[in-house]
Write a protein that holds these residues in place. Structure first.
Motif, PDB file in Angstrom:
ATOM      1  N   LEU A   4       0.663  -1.158   0.096  1.00  0.00           N
ATOM      2  CA  LEU A   4       0.152  -0.095   0.001  1.00  0.00           C
ATOM      3  C   LEU A   4       0.885   1.243  -0.016  1.00  0.00           C
ATOM      4  O   LEU A   4       0.550   2.157  -0.764  1.00  0.00           O
ATOM      5  CB  LEU A   4      -0.832   0.080   1.283  1.00  0.00           C
ATOM      6  CG  LEU A   4      -2.011  -1.157   1.237  1.00  0.00           C
ATOM      7  CD1 LEU A   4      -2.895  -1.055   2.567  1.00  0.00           C
ATOM      8  CD2 LEU A   4      -3.059  -0.694   0.039  1.00  0.00           C
ATOM      9  N   GLU A   5       2.098   1.181   0.838  1.00  0.00           N
ATOM     10  CA  GLU A   5       2.849   2.480   0.744  1.00  0.00           C
ATOM     11  C   GLU A   5       3.380   2.665  -0.675  1.00  0.00           C
ATOM     12  O   GLU A   5       3.779   3.835  -1.063  1.00  0.00           O
ATOM     13  CB  GLU A   5       3.872   2.272   1.854  1.00  0.00           C
ATOM     14  CG  GLU A   5       4.775   3.333   1.795  1.00  0.00           C
ATOM     15  CD  GLU A   5       5.755   3.153   3.110  1.00  0.00           C
ATOM     16  OE1 GLU A   5       6.650   4.124   3.339  1.00  0.00           O
ATOM     17  OE2 GLU A   5       5.966   1.838   3.612  1.00  0.00           O
ATOM     18  N   ALA A   6       3.880   1.593  -1.188  1.00  0.00           N
ATOM     19  CA  ALA A   6       4.522   1.389  -2.512  1.00  0.00           C
ATOM     20  C   ALA A   6       3.574   2.175  -3.495  1.00  0.00           C
ATOM     21  O   ALA A   6       3.918   2.908  -4.401  1.00  0.00           O
ATOM     22  CB  ALA A   6       5.298   0.300  -2.928  1.00  0.00           C
ATOM     23  N   ALA A   7       2.409   1.795  -3.365  1.00  0.00           N
ATOM     24  CA  ALA A   7       1.343   2.253  -4.487  1.00  0.00           C
ATOM     25  C   ALA A   7       0.987   3.631  -4.154  1.00  0.00           C
ATOM     26  O   ALA A   7      -0.094   4.172  -4.776  1.00  0.00           O
ATOM     27  CB  ALA A   7       0.116   1.190  -4.431  1.00  0.00           C
ATOM     28  N   GLY A   8       0.892   4.073  -2.833  1.00  0.00           N
ATOM     29  CA  GLY A   8       0.379   5.256  -2.569  1.00  0.00           C
ATOM     30  C   GLY A   8      -0.755   5.183  -2.225  1.00  0.00           C
ATOM     31  O   GLY A   8      -1.655   6.421  -2.347  1.00  0.00           O
ATOM     32  N   LEU A   9      -1.401   4.268  -1.452  1.00  0.00           N
ATOM     33  CA  LEU A   9      -2.985   4.176  -1.199  1.00  0.00           C
ATOM     34  C   LEU A   9      -3.155   4.510   0.108  1.00  0.00           C
ATOM     35  O   LEU A   9      -2.666   3.527   0.846  1.00  0.00           O
ATOM     36  CB  LEU A   9      -3.548   3.072  -1.724  1.00  0.00           C
ATOM     37  CG  LEU A   9      -5.026   2.586  -1.688  1.00  0.00           C
ATOM     38  CD1 LEU A   9      -5.867   3.940  -2.330  1.00  0.00           C
ATOM     39  CD2 LEU A   9      -5.572   1.275  -2.118  1.00  0.00           C
ATOM     40  N   ASP A  10      -3.694   5.149   0.654  1.00  0.00           N
ATOM     41  CA  ASP A  10      -3.937   5.314   2.093  1.00  0.00           C
ATOM     42  C   ASP A  10      -5.351   5.035   2.355  1.00  0.00           C
ATOM     43  O   ASP A  10      -6.314   5.805   1.835  1.00  0.00           O
ATOM     44  CB  ASP A  10      -3.827   7.012   2.342  1.00  0.00           C
ATOM     45  CG  ASP A  10      -4.118   7.213   3.890  1.00  0.00           C
ATOM     46  OD1 ASP A  10      -4.239   6.302   4.628  1.00  0.00           O
ATOM     47  OD2 ASP A  10      -4.006   8.543   4.327  1.00  0.00           O
ATOM     48  N   LEU A  11      -5.726   4.085   3.025  1.00  0.00           N
ATOM     49  CA  LEU A  11      -6.952   3.609   3.356  1.00  0.00           C
ATOM     50  C   LEU A  11      -7.726   4.310   4.048  1.00  0.00           C
ATOM     51  O   LEU A  11      -9.002   4.579   3.870  1.00  0.00           O
ATOM     52  CB  LEU A  11      -6.806   1.963   4.017  1.00  0.00           C
ATOM     53  CG  LEU A  11      -6.076   1.078   3.293  1.00  0.00           C
ATOM     54  CD1 LEU A  11      -6.341  -0.309   3.885  1.00  0.00           C
ATOM     55  CD2 LEU A  11      -6.833   0.757   1.578  1.00  0.00           C
ATOM     56  N   GLU A  12      -7.032   5.170   4.961  1.00  0.00           N
ATOM     57  CA  GLU A  12      -7.919   6.044   5.822  1.00  0.00           C
ATOM     58  C   GLU A  12      -8.481   7.292   5.121  1.00  0.00           C
ATOM     59  O   GLU A  12      -9.310   8.013   5.505  1.00  0.00           O
ATOM     60  CB  GLU A  12      -7.079   6.409   6.950  1.00  0.00           C
ATOM     61  CG  GLU A  12      -6.474   5.495   7.854  1.00  0.00           C
ATOM     62  CD  GLU A  12      -7.845   4.672   8.474  1.00  0.00           C
ATOM     63  OE1 GLU A  12      -8.663   5.115   8.945  1.00  0.00           O
ATOM     64  OE2 GLU A  12      -7.534   3.328   8.523  1.00  0.00           O
ATOM     65  N   ALA A  13      -7.719   7.480   3.842  1.00  0.00           N
ATOM     66  CA  ALA A  13      -8.292   8.706   3.063  1.00  0.00           C
ATOM     67  C   ALA A  13      -9.601   8.366   2.255  1.00  0.00           C
ATOM     68  O   ALA A  13     -10.274   9.151   1.543  1.00  0.00           O
ATOM     69  CB  ALA A  13      -7.143   9.238   2.213  1.00  0.00           C
ATOM     70  N   PRO A  21     -13.445   6.854   1.557  1.00  0.00           N
ATOM     71  CA  PRO A  21     -14.998   7.187   2.056  1.00  0.00           C
ATOM     72  C   PRO A  21     -15.039   6.286   3.355  1.00  0.00           C
ATOM     73  O   PRO A  21     -15.525   6.887   4.306  1.00  0.00           O
ATOM     74  CB  PRO A  21     -15.618   7.058   0.995  1.00  0.00           C
ATOM     75  CG  PRO A  21     -14.914   7.176  -0.439  1.00  0.00           C
ATOM     76  CD  PRO A  21     -13.641   6.732  -0.008  1.00  0.00           C
ATOM     77  N   LYS A  22     -14.884   5.053   3.090  1.00  0.00           N
ATOM     78  CA  LYS A  22     -15.018   4.088   4.226  1.00  0.00           C
ATOM     79  C   LYS A  22     -14.176   3.260   4.613  1.00  0.00           C
ATOM     80  O   LYS A  22     -14.091   2.287   5.062  1.00  0.00           O
ATOM     81  CB  LYS A  22     -16.359   3.260   3.910  1.00  0.00           C
ATOM     82  CG  LYS A  22     -17.453   4.048   3.572  1.00  0.00           C
ATOM     83  CD  LYS A  22     -18.829   2.911   3.418  1.00  0.00           C
ATOM     84  CE  LYS A  22     -20.078   3.525   3.132  1.00  0.00           C
ATOM     85  NZ  LYS A  22     -21.198   2.804   2.415  1.00  0.00           N
ATOM     86  N   ALA A  23     -12.685   4.001   4.520  1.00  0.00           N
ATOM     87  CA  ALA A  23     -11.548   3.319   4.789  1.00  0.00           C
ATOM     88  C   ALA A  23     -11.416   1.998   3.937  1.00  0.00           C
ATOM     89  O   ALA A  23     -11.863   2.032   2.763  1.00  0.00           O
ATOM     90  CB  ALA A  23     -11.496   3.038   6.341  1.00  0.00           C
ATOM     91  N   GLY A  24     -11.005   0.795   4.620  1.00  0.00           N
ATOM     92  CA  GLY A  24     -11.008  -0.481   4.020  1.00  0.00           C
ATOM     93  C   GLY A  24     -12.109  -1.058   3.535  1.00  0.00           C
ATOM     94  O   GLY A  24     -12.384  -1.929   2.714  1.00  0.00           O
ATOM     95  N   ARG A  25     -13.234  -0.486   4.152  1.00  0.00           N
ATOM     96  CA  ARG A  25     -14.683  -1.006   3.838  1.00  0.00           C
ATOM     97  C   ARG A  25     -15.098  -0.548   2.614  1.00  0.00           C
ATOM     98  O   ARG A  25     -16.421  -0.847   2.184  1.00  0.00           O
ATOM     99  CB  ARG A  25     -15.615  -0.814   5.061  1.00  0.00           C
ATOM    100  CG  ARG A  25     -15.265  -1.564   6.181  1.00  0.00           C
ATOM    101  CD  ARG A  25     -16.154  -1.409   7.649  1.00  0.00           C
ATOM    102  NE  ARG A  25     -16.039  -0.361   7.770  1.00  0.00           N
ATOM    103  CZ  ARG A  25     -17.035   0.926   7.881  1.00  0.00           C
ATOM    104  NH1 ARG A  25     -18.269   0.724   7.154  1.00  0.00           N
ATOM    105  NH2 ARG A  25     -16.866   2.072   8.233  1.00  0.00           N
ATOM    106  N   THR A  26     -14.434   0.573   1.941  1.00  0.00           N
ATOM    107  CA  THR A  26     -14.980   1.141   0.651  1.00  0.00           C
ATOM    108  C   THR A  26     -15.112  -0.077  -0.266  1.00  0.00           C
ATOM    109  O   THR A  26     -13.963  -0.787  -0.634  1.00  0.00           O
ATOM    110  CB  THR A  26     -13.980   2.184   0.215  1.00  0.00           C
ATOM    111  OG1 THR A  26     -13.741   3.312   1.264  1.00  0.00           O
ATOM    112  CG2 THR A  26     -14.397   2.883  -0.917  1.00  0.00           C
ATOM    113  N   SER A  27     -16.176   0.121  -1.174  1.00  0.00           N
ATOM    114  CA  SER A  27     -16.369  -0.819  -2.207  1.00  0.00           C
ATOM    115  C   SER A  27     -15.575  -0.514  -3.371  1.00  0.00           C
ATOM    116  O   SER A  27     -15.278   0.940  -3.579  1.00  0.00           O
ATOM    117  CB  SER A  27     -18.069  -1.091  -2.470  1.00  0.00           C
ATOM    118  OG  SER A  27     -18.579  -1.432  -1.671  1.00  0.00           O
TER     119      SER A  27
END
Length: 297
Positions: free
Chosen positions: A144-153, A155-161
């Motif tokens: 996730l860090e390498a891909a630059g994807l921040d889950l907390e950013a 809409p629903k964090a990791g539960r975002t569809s």
């Protein structure tokens, strides 16, 4: 098996007279280039010119019909399975699509489980559950860090569809999933499709950072950045153009490829060579047929 720390992580990619044919014609033909480990390689060409087929052939997922290529010294088509083990696909429509019904967390969890099940050592399978879970979590966080994807950013964090992700976010998720296995070669299709100018620049910056970190990147695109090694799949122009050589040199000469005369070393290679009328060009029908065969497989 542990990687040799003295060797570069990325895979060198070399092609010479590389071509793939579908039932109705050539998907691409006469592609030649050399990319060093950690290169950012952009595959350009109009839609239907065989860009996706070239991407899949170079990652061991489609069988070429003429010429040869090598990935990390593994010769295609003889070592297709070995090339698949060291490469990973980001987004490739019809081949590695995200499931829109899954959440981001579900995709990540599934990929970590598959990685642990099929790519880990036998000894790793007998580690305590807590230790395996910690290792999977660390692997996901690095990807996730390498891909630059921040889950907390999200809409629903990791539960975002997945269906609720923006195009650039979905691209980052696909890349993160591919990087979970720490591949030596990352390949993705339509890298700049449906992106605004700002998002396109951000996507190329991401791919450049992955390449700079050591992983070789192959990206199909409509318009390549100036600092990428550019490969064209258009007929009679399938040549690599490096940033430094674009205005001063022609395509790579014979010294840039192998000349050991082993194109037909095995019966397998003999079986895929076919006679073709001189001047037959790449065409959309050949590309479509070749991709259809891959999806059925």
């Amino acid at each position: 098996m542990e990687a040799n720390p003295a060797e570069p992580h990325g895979a060198a990619v070399v092609a010479d007279g590389f071509g793939l044919k579908g039932p109705r014609g050539w998907a691409f033909r006469d592609v030649g280039f050399r990319a060093e480990p950690g290169s950012l390689v952009a595959i350009e060409g109009p839609s239907g010119s065989g860009r996706t087929c070239l991407l899949l052939a170079l990652t061991g997922r489609m069988k070429p019909h003429e010429g040869h290529a090598e990935v990390a010294g593994l010769r295609l088509p003889r070592k297709m399975a070995a090339v698949r083990r060291i490469s990973a696909l980001g987004p490739v429509p019809g081949v590695s699509d995200l499931d829109p019904a899954f959440t981001v967390a579900e995709h990540l969890r599934e990929r970590a489980l598959l990685q642990r099940r099929y790519d880990g050592s036998v000894r790793a399978l007998f580690r305590p559950p807590a230790e395996r879970a910690a290792a999977s979590k660390a692997r996901i966080e690095r990807a996730l860090e390498a891909a630059g994807l921040d889950l907390e950013a999200l809409p629903k964090a990791g539960r975002t569809s997945v269906r609720d992700l923006e195009r650039l976010e979905a691209l980052r998720l696909s890349i993160a999933l591919a990087l979970v296995g720490r591949p030596r070669l990352l390949a993705l299709d339509d890298a700049d499709l449906k992106l605004s100018g700002a998002d396109r620049a951000e996507a190329w910056a991401l791919l450049r950072s992955i390449a700079d970190a050591g992983t070789t990147v192959l990206a199909v695109c409509s318009e390549a950045p100036e600092d990428a090694l550019r490969i064209s799949t258009t007929p009679r122009a399938a040549e690599a153009v490096s940033p430094a050589e674009e205005d001063t040199t022609d395509a790579a000469g014979p010294d840039d490829t192998e000349a050991d005369g082993t194109e037909a070393d095995t019966a397998e290679e003999d079986a895929v060579e076919e006679e073709t009328p001189a001047g037959e060009d790449t065409n959309e029908e050949g590309t479509a047929d070749a991709l259809a065969e891959t999806r059925r497989a």
